[in-house]
Every structure is written in structure tokens, then in C-alpha cells.
Design a protein around this motif. Structure first.
Motif, PDB file in Angstrom:
ATOM      1  N   LYS A 125       0.846  -1.195   0.000  1.00 42.17           N
ATOM      2  CA  LYS A 125       0.000   0.000   0.000  1.00 42.17           C
ATOM      3  C   LYS A 125       0.877   1.239   0.000  1.00 42.17           C
ATOM      4  CE  LYS A 125      -0.502  -0.179   5.058  1.00 42.17           C
ATOM      5  NZ  LYS A 125      -1.462  -0.267   6.188  1.00 42.17           N
TER       6      LYS A 125
ATOM      7  N   GLN B 136      -0.064   9.835   3.505  1.00 40.36           N
ATOM      8  CA  GLN B 136       0.404  11.207   3.506  1.00 40.36           C
ATOM      9  C   GLN B 136       1.150  11.502   2.209  1.00 40.36           C
ATOM     10  OE1 GLN B 136       2.054  12.420   7.518  1.00 40.36           O
ATOM     11  NE2 GLN B 136       2.136  10.190   7.778  1.00 40.36           N
TER      12      GLN B 136
ATOM     13  N   GLN C 147       8.734  -0.499   0.897  1.00 40.36           N
ATOM     14  CA  GLN C 147       7.866  -0.641   2.067  1.00 40.36           C
ATOM     15  C   GLN C 147       8.076  -2.016   2.699  1.00 40.36           C
ATOM     16  OE1 GLN C 147       3.538  -1.324   1.112  1.00 40.36           O
ATOM     17  NE2 GLN C 147       4.185  -0.444  -0.859  1.00 40.36           N
TER      18      GLN C 147
ATOM     19  N   THR D 146       7.695  10.141  11.334  1.00 46.17           N
ATOM     20  CA  THR D 146       6.378   9.563  11.061  1.00 46.17           C
ATOM     21  C   THR D 146       5.778  10.087   9.760  1.00 46.17           C
ATOM     22  OG1 THR D 146       5.315  11.273  12.412  1.00 46.17           O
ATOM     23  CG2 THR D 146       5.898   9.183  13.503  1.00 46.17           C
ATOM     24  N   ARG D 147       6.562  10.786   8.966  1.00 48.75           N
ATOM     25  CA  ARG D 147       6.104  11.283   7.669  1.00 48.75           C
ATOM     26  C   ARG D 147       7.307  11.567   6.786  1.00 48.75           C
ATOM     27  NH1 ARG D 147       6.614  16.879   7.348  1.00 48.75           N
ATOM     28  NH2 ARG D 147       7.199  17.885   9.323  1.00 48.75           N
TER      29      ARG D 147
ATOM     30  N   GLU E 119       4.730   4.760   9.093  1.00 48.60           N
ATOM     31  CA  GLU E 119       3.334   5.186   9.016  1.00 48.60           C
ATOM     32  C   GLU E 119       2.446   3.969   9.261  1.00 48.60           C
ATOM     33  OE1 GLU E 119       0.409   6.548   5.460  1.00 48.60           O
ATOM     34  OE2 GLU E 119       2.183   7.815   5.713  1.00 48.60           O
ATOM     35  N   ASP E 120       1.644   4.032  10.344  1.00 50.97           N
ATOM     36  CA  ASP E 120       0.817   2.902  10.749  1.00 50.97           C
ATOM     37  C   ASP E 120       1.702   1.669  10.980  1.00 50.97           C
ATOM     38  OD1 ASP E 120      -1.457   4.462  10.665  1.00 50.97           O
ATOM     39  OD2 ASP E 120      -1.874   3.992   8.571  1.00 50.97           O
ATOM     40  N   ASP E 121       1.450   0.588  10.246  1.00 49.38           N
ATOM     41  CA  ASP E 121       2.192  -0.657  10.442  1.00 49.38           C
ATOM     42  C   ASP E 121       3.261  -0.870   9.384  1.00 49.38           C
ATOM     43  OD1 ASP E 121       0.527  -1.032   8.296  1.00 49.38           O
ATOM     44  OD2 ASP E 121      -0.118  -3.048   8.870  1.00 49.38           O
ATOM     45  N   ARG E 122       3.660   0.208   8.714  1.00 48.29           N
ATOM     46  CA  ARG E 122       4.567   0.079   7.578  1.00 48.29           C
ATOM     47  C   ARG E 122       5.745   1.037   7.713  1.00 48.29           C
ATOM     48  NH1 ARG E 122       2.345  -2.480   3.307  1.00 48.29           N
ATOM     49  NH2 ARG E 122       1.195  -3.388   5.046  1.00 48.29           N
TER      50      ARG E 122
END
Length: 230
Positions: A111, A115, A165, A178-179, A202-205
Motif C-alpha cells: 500500500k 500522507q 515498504q 512519522t512522515r 506510518e501505521d504498520d509500515r
């Protein structure tokens, strides 16, 4: 087949908790006894009969718990990979030539970051609309997925970008960002080219953005990602 083989290996290696076998057998025996009782009350509804089978529920719960344990142990056996393995600056042998990479095997859901304008196709587009697989750990399934992007720059040459990723539980240490932030970047000048790398979670990645070029190309990508989300 690779997943089935790994699951088979885990199945034979996992330690069965004490008493689990006896609990499942007792549940199955209780299930048989309840079947006889239920047949004597055939006028009851199917839902009522199901709720009168505690052995069935207990046996099903035990099976689900055992399946969850197998999944946990299978995931735990996957090797944790150093974050530096995916950085041209720290790993000069890191392959970023799509011609030499296999198609991603989809063992996890690839995915794009939420952002930024990674989903926009007006200027920044995923080349070939597909991802490729990376396996630094030499495992039978791909450890990471990488997509190659082209950023159109009008009359000038386009900027090319690789976006790697990795599931967060497969890599260490985790990035502090985080971004996507051009203020946190690593540069490399290698014989095969120059690279600018930005890492974030970011999240789980965990995402690793590798720009083929230097500060100018990185700045152009940053502007494109921000302008499309403004």
C-alpha cells in the motif's frame, strides 16, 4: 507452496501447552454426548441445539486458539532485518535495478503512504503499475516491496524515485520520523549514481524513499508531494 512449507515447519516446532490435547478430547467426547441428548429433543430449534452443546463451543475455541498460536509463532520465526539493508548509503550492494527484480509475491498487502501525493497520477506516477520484491534475508517470501515512480518536470528530465515498504515488525531499528520529511535525509555518492534517502514509519509500515539524484531532485519531489495535498 512456500507458505505451506513454512507453516508445516512451525507446526512441528511449536510447543503444545500442557493439557491442551486432553482438553480437546474431552470437548469432543462431550460433543458426542450432547448429540445423543439433542436427538431425544428433535423438536427444538437448530439455534437452541447449538447453544446446548458447550463441548462444541469449547472444542471450536480451542482450535481457534491453536490456529492463532500457529500464526503467531510463524510470524515470530520470520527474521528481523536491519534497516540499513535497504539504504544505498549503508549498503552499496542494495539492488535498485527493476530489470533484475522479480514481481512482488503479495505475501503482504502493498500500500502507498496516505500522507503525500503518492496516489496522484498527474505528475507522480507508479511505473508499470506494479511492485517488485526484495529479499535481503534470502527467505522464500519477499521481505519488502518496492515501487518505482517517475516525477514529470515539464521540459526538464524527469526525477526517478524508488519507494520501499516493509512491515514494521520485520525491521529494526524503526525510523523516528512519522512522515516524509526532507529535513531528515541521507545522501550517497556511489559509482552507480547519487541517492537521497528519506525513511519514516506510518501505521504498520516502514517506508524508505530513495530519490535518484541529490538535493535538487529531492526538493522537487518534496514540492510535488506537498502541492498535490495542499
Amino acid at each position: 507452496m512456500a507458505f505451506h512449507q513454512q507453516l508445516k515447519n512451525v507446526l512441528f516446532d511449536v510447543e503444545v501447552p500442557d493439557g491442551l490435547k486432553e482438553s480437546v478430547l474431552d470437548s469432543l467426547q462431550q460433543h458426542d454426548a450432547d448429540d445423543i441428548s439433542v436427538r431425544d429433543h428433535s423438536q427444538e430449534s437448530s439455534r437452541t441445539r447449538f447453544h446446548k452443546r458447550p463441548g462444541t463451543i469449547a472444542g471450536l475455541s480451542a482450535c481457534l486458539l491453536f490456529a492463532a498460536l500457529l500464526t503467531y509463532f510463524w510470524a515470530a520465526q520470520q527474521p528481523v532485518i536491519a534497516l540499513s539493508e535497504f539504504s544505498p548509503e549503508q549498503n552499496p550492494e542494495f539492488n535498485l535495478d527493476s530489470r533484475l527484480l522479480p514481481d512482488f509475491d503479495d505475501n503482504f498487502s502493498a500500500k502507498l503512504p496516505l500522507q503525500g501525493a503518492w496516489h496522484a497520477k498527474d505528475r507522480l506516477s507508479l511505473i508499470g503499475d506494479k511492485f517488485f520484491g526484495l529479499s535481503p534475508s534470502q527467505s522464500s517470501t519477499h521481505d519488502a516491496a518496492v515501487g518505482f515512480f517517475r516525477l514529470r518536470m515539464g521540459n526538464t528530465s524527469p526525477v526517478f524515485v524508488a519507494l520501499v515498504q516493509i512491515p514494521a515488525y520485520r525491521v529494526e531499528p524503526l525510523p523516528s520520523q512519522t512522515r516524509f520529511d526532507t529535513g531528515s535525509v541521507e545522501y550517497a555518492q556511489l559509482k552507480k549514481g547519487n541517492y537521497a534517502t528519506v525513511k519514516w514509519i506510518e501505521d504498520d509500515r516502514v517506508y524508505i524513499c530513495i530519490v535518484f539524484g541529490g538535493p535538487r531532485e529531492l526538493e522537487a519531489l518534496g514540492r510535488a508531494l506537498q502541492s498535490s495535498t495542499a
